[in-house]
Design an enzyme around this catalytic site. Structure first.
Site, mmCIF file in Angstrom:
data_model
loop_
_atom_site.group_PDB
_atom_site.id
_atom_site.type_symbol
_atom_site.label_atom_id
_atom_site.label_comp_id
_atom_site.label_asym_id
_atom_site.label_seq_id
_atom_site.Cartn_x
_atom_site.Cartn_y
_atom_site.Cartn_z
ATOM 1 N N HIS A 158 1.335 -0.914 0.104
ATOM 2 C CA HIS A 158 0.091 0.371 -0.219
ATOM 3 C C HIS A 158 1.048 0.848 -0.018
ATOM 4 O O HIS A 158 0.020 1.956 0.257
ATOM 5 C CB HIS A 158 -0.641 0.063 1.181
ATOM 6 C CG HIS A 158 -1.995 0.795 1.805
ATOM 7 N ND1 HIS A 158 -2.708 1.517 1.772
ATOM 8 C CD2 HIS A 158 -2.821 1.336 0.525
ATOM 9 C CE1 HIS A 158 -3.601 2.197 2.016
ATOM 10 N NE2 HIS A 158 -4.114 2.002 1.017
ATOM 11 N N LYS A 160 3.445 4.661 -0.761
ATOM 12 C CA LYS A 160 3.372 5.018 -1.943
ATOM 13 C C LYS A 160 4.434 6.311 -1.805
ATOM 14 O O LYS A 160 4.637 7.105 -0.725
ATOM 15 C CB LYS A 160 1.891 6.322 -1.950
ATOM 16 C CG LYS A 160 0.483 4.828 -2.486
ATOM 17 C CD LYS A 160 -0.054 5.394 -1.323
ATOM 18 C CE LYS A 160 -0.874 5.113 -2.086
ATOM 19 N NZ LYS A 160 -1.644 4.545 -0.635
ATOM 20 N N ASP A 165 15.878 12.051 -8.112
ATOM 21 C CA ASP A 165 17.694 12.093 -8.056
ATOM 22 C C ASP A 165 18.002 12.451 -6.392
ATOM 23 O O ASP A 165 19.293 12.556 -6.900
ATOM 24 C CB ASP A 165 17.672 13.521 -8.474
ATOM 25 C CG ASP A 165 18.325 13.641 -10.281
ATOM 26 O OD1 ASP A 165 17.905 12.599 -10.728
ATOM 27 O OD2 ASP A 165 18.012 14.948 -10.599
ATOM 28 N N HIS A 396 -9.505 10.514 1.639
ATOM 29 C CA HIS A 396 -7.921 9.615 1.934
ATOM 30 C C HIS A 396 -7.737 9.317 2.048
ATOM 31 O O HIS A 396 -6.760 8.512 1.929
ATOM 32 C CB HIS A 396 -8.568 9.322 0.030
ATOM 33 C CG HIS A 396 -7.442 8.270 -0.592
ATOM 34 N ND1 HIS A 396 -6.165 7.980 -0.820
ATOM 35 C CD2 HIS A 396 -7.770 6.473 -0.468
ATOM 36 C CE1 HIS A 396 -5.662 6.831 -1.150
ATOM 37 N NE2 HIS A 396 -6.647 6.157 -0.848
ATOM 38 N N LYS A 398 -4.583 10.145 4.953
ATOM 39 C CA LYS A 398 -4.156 8.993 6.483
ATOM 40 C C LYS A 398 -3.610 10.072 7.337
ATOM 41 O O LYS A 398 -2.606 10.240 6.568
ATOM 42 C CB LYS A 398 -3.842 7.735 5.754
ATOM 43 C CG LYS A 398 -4.603 7.193 5.069
ATOM 44 C CD LYS A 398 -4.367 7.289 3.799
ATOM 45 C CE LYS A 398 -4.121 6.019 2.519
ATOM 46 N NZ LYS A 398 -6.054 5.883 2.369
ATOM 47 N N ASP A 403 -1.112 16.402 20.220
ATOM 48 C CA ASP A 403 -0.458 17.670 20.922
ATOM 49 C C ASP A 403 -0.061 19.037 20.452
ATOM 50 O O ASP A 403 0.705 19.647 21.114
ATOM 51 C CB ASP A 403 1.047 17.209 22.370
ATOM 52 C CG ASP A 403 0.111 16.011 23.195
ATOM 53 O OD1 ASP A 403 -0.961 15.911 22.887
ATOM 54 O OD2 ASP A 403 0.993 15.413 23.129
#
Length: 497
Positions: A158, A160, A165, A396, A398, A403
């Protein structure tokens, strides 16, 4: 016997000449090196962070980084669609390879339907190598492979990331597809990425190397077969341009060049400490010791939460253990608020069933719940929605803030699948500015873009935070959905959600 027979007949091809390359050292020249030279000065050992909130900007950032590359591009994704943004970004990788840039593309095979020909074409390029994570045994009717290889295929990558470079990387919640960048005709996903420079880039590169060399990552050539078209990427783009969506196409191409913005000082990087937390790629092969799971290591890295925890997860299935953890936080005086998709906004009904099963328990434990509305608001200003988007109809992103000091941005959902099955990654960033942005969005009750959920006579009630009106009927529900949610809630499938 049938399962064993199918595994033998449809076994994955073995690569006899596999060579596991590693990340190239960051070059001292080139557009990215020059653009970051002044900003990086005096920040050795730190990570420069800039949030990418708007979809079109997040897409343009990837393309402009690819166009600026002189040495290497390492891209790792769960989903890559064969749509406008998918083809445009494939074309950017191809252009980079034509200039002599080495491109490594690692894709989860669950999310690349309809791209076998294009990926085979890229893999045949002398400067490009494509690998597929836990590939399906069958290329046509791929889902039938679950019938005889379920437990391997149920474990997905999952992660991404998009690293160029060795100088800059983009990671977060977005896959590659029109809905993630606001270019599609379907519902826009509210999402969040960050652009990172400095220390985190070398960490992401080393993590990419781990996945690239993992047994679950298979060289794509033998799996995808022969090339069936001279240049399917150019053909795909030509096909899409015959039926263009003028507004979407124009917006994608009129966004600022992120490399130029870095060079001119128009894009401010916040230099701070950031910790990359990532699952071991062995998770794709089977069980991992609990102490090695990303979720466990992430909570250790966060440390003791003192006063506030605000979390955003499109797929929220806390399980009994999660409810106990929320309850323990509340007992210590920590305010806990969570935003997830409403039934009318979710794109995965079974996961919502898993969430609905625990909704009352979370409310009783003292968690303040919000559910994103399917039609959030007409063109609200982006600052209304803090650091995780402006408007949209399906969540979508996450992320969570702790604090007023730390924020996590990555691919991890608060559900059993992210915890025990899928490989995940993300950055835990020390940033008061970004953390307070999340807290303040919750303080404003998400500017009316979400339903508030509370208990009314022991049952959930949904509050329109703009008008104060309350209803006991779940927004977006109907007879079919109510039956489906009840049935799925009874089934022993929580570990799959």
């Amino acid at each position: 016997m049938t399962v064993i027979f199918c595994r033998l007949v449809f076994a994955l091809p073995k690569s006899t000449a596999r060579s596991d390359t590693v990340a190239k050292p960051a070059p001292g020249s080139g557009p990215l090196a020059v653009a970051l030279s002044e900003s990086r000065s005096g920040h050795e050992g730190l990570t420069g962070i800039a949030p990418l909130e708007e979809g079109a900007n997040a897409f343009a950032a990837r393309v402009s980084l690819a166009d600026a590359a002189i040495s290497s591009i390492d891209a790792q994704y769960y989903i890559w669609h064969n749509d406008l943004t998918g083809y445009l970004l494939l074309d950017a990788l191809q252009r980079a390879a034509d200039r002599g840039v080495r491109v490594r593309l690692l894709l989860d095979d669950n999310g690349v339907s309809g791209l076998d020909c294009e990926l085979a074409h890229l893999d045949a390029h002398p400067n490009i190598e494509v690998r597929l994570y836990n590939p399906f045994n069958l290329r046509r009717l791929k889902r039938l492979s679950y019938g005889f290889d379920f437990f391997r295929l149920n474990r997905r990558m999952h992660n991404k990331s998009f690293t160029v470079d060795g100088h800059a990387t983009i990671l977060g919640g977005r896959n590659v597809g029109d809905e993630y960048f606001g270019a599609g005709t379907s519902a826009l996903f509210v999402d969040l990425d960050v652009l990172a420079a400095g220390k985190a880039v070398s960490d992401v590169s080393a993590d990419f190397d781990r996945y690239w060399a993992a047994p679950s990552a298979h060289p794509a050539g033998a799996i995808l077969g022969k090339i069936k078209s001279e240049n399917p990427i150019c053909e795909g783009l030509a096909r899409l341009r015959k039926n263009p969506r003028p507004n979407a196409y124009r917006e994608l191409h009129e966004t600022p060049d992120i490399v130029e913005a870095l060079a001119q000082g128009d894009l401010e990087l916040e230099w701070t400490t950031a910790l990359l937390v990532s699952d071991d790629p062995v998770k794709g092969e089977g069980a991992v010791p609990r102490e090695d799971l990303l979720a466990v290591r992430l909570m250790k890295a966060v440390g003791e939460i003192q006063s506030r925890f605000d979390g955003i997860s499109p797929y929220l299935v806390p399980s009994r253990a999660g409810v106990r953890a929320f309850k323990a936080l509340k007992k210590r005086g920590v305010a806990v608020r969570m935003l997830t998709n409403s039934l009318e906004a979710t794109d995965v009904l079974p996961v919502h069933a898993g969430y609905a099963k625990y909704r009352k328990r979370m409310l009783r434990a003292g968690v303040k719940l919000f559910e994103l509305r399917s039609q959030a608001a007409p063109n609200p200003p982006s600052k209304m929605f803090g650091h995780f988007g402006s408007s949209g109809s399906s969540l979508h992103a996450k992320t969570f803030a702790v604090d007023g000091k730390r924020i996590f941005v990555g691919s991890f959902n608060f559900d059993p699948r992210s915890t025990t099955l899928n490989a995940e990654m993300g950055l835990l960033i020390n940033s008061e500015r970004m953390a307070k942005g999340i807290h303040e969005a919750f303080d404003r009750e998400l500017a009316g873009l979400a339903w508030g959920v509370e208990l009314n006579n022991g049952h959930p009630a949904w509050v329109d935070l703009k008008t104060g009106k309350k209803t006991g009927e779940e927004p977006g529900s109907n007879t079919f959905k109510r039956i489906a949610l009840a049935v799925i809630g009874w089934l022993p499938v929580e570990w799959l959600l």
